[in-house]
Scaffold this motif. Structure first.
Motif, mmCIF file in Angstrom:
data_model
loop_
_atom_site.group_PDB
_atom_site.id
_atom_site.type_symbol
_atom_site.label_atom_id
_atom_site.label_comp_id
_atom_site.label_asym_id
_atom_site.label_seq_id
_atom_site.Cartn_x
_atom_site.Cartn_y
_atom_site.Cartn_z
ATOM 1 N N ASN A 33 0.828 -1.206 0.000
ATOM 2 C CA ASN A 33 0.000 0.000 0.000
ATOM 3 C C ASN A 33 0.861 1.253 0.000
ATOM 4 O O ASN A 33 0.555 2.220 -0.705
ATOM 5 C CB ASN A 33 -0.951 0.015 1.189
ATOM 6 N N CYS A 34 1.924 1.258 0.782
ATOM 7 C CA CYS A 34 2.848 2.398 0.780
ATOM 8 C C CYS A 34 3.478 2.565 -0.597
ATOM 9 O O CYS A 34 3.640 3.682 -1.083
ATOM 10 C CB CYS A 34 3.953 2.206 1.823
ATOM 11 N N SER A 36 2.274 1.644 -3.492
ATOM 12 C CA SER A 36 1.325 1.906 -4.570
ATOM 13 C C SER A 36 1.068 3.395 -4.794
ATOM 14 O O SER A 36 0.588 3.782 -5.860
ATOM 15 C CB SER A 36 -0.004 1.190 -4.310
ATOM 16 N N TYR A 37 1.374 4.233 -3.813
ATOM 17 C CA TYR A 37 1.233 5.672 -4.013
ATOM 18 C C TYR A 37 2.272 6.147 -5.020
ATOM 19 O O TYR A 37 3.432 5.728 -4.964
ATOM 20 C CB TYR A 37 1.415 6.426 -2.694
ATOM 21 N N ASP A 39 3.797 8.947 -5.292
ATOM 22 C CA ASP A 39 4.862 9.746 -4.686
ATOM 23 C C ASP A 39 5.487 8.963 -3.527
ATOM 24 O O ASP A 39 4.857 8.763 -2.494
ATOM 25 C CB ASP A 39 4.287 11.070 -4.183
ATOM 26 N N HIS A 40 6.723 8.516 -3.711
ATOM 27 C CA HIS A 40 7.421 7.752 -2.673
ATOM 28 C C HIS A 40 8.329 8.630 -1.820
ATOM 29 O O HIS A 40 9.206 8.116 -1.126
ATOM 30 C CB HIS A 40 8.279 6.641 -3.303
#
Length: 70
Positions: A33-34, A36-37, A39-40
């Motif tokens: 989930n982290c 999949s955004y 902006d990392h």
């Protein structure tokens, strides 16, 4: 790190009355989930480097522990 991870899964599972495999699966879900955004930047900030691929469970735990220590 392997023993720490396995011990951490076991202790977390006992604390929340679940199984170590559920803890492991939920950690993988959190990481995905982290990742999949689009902006990392925050994940990269926590890691202290630009990540090219999602971290493994052990790497993620290590990244968070190092971030929290500092």
């Amino acid at each position: 790190m392997l023993l720490i991870t396995k011990r951490l899964y076991m202790q977390t599972a006992e604390h929340f009355n679940t199984t170590p495999s559920c803890v492991e699966r939920n950690l993988r879900t959190l990481i995905q989930n982290c990742w999949s955004y689009p902006d990392h930047s925050f994940l990269n900030l926590i890691a202290g480097t630009e990540l090219q691929q999602p971290p493994t469970n052990s790497q993620f735990i290590d990244i968070l522990a190092a971030y929290l220590r500092n």
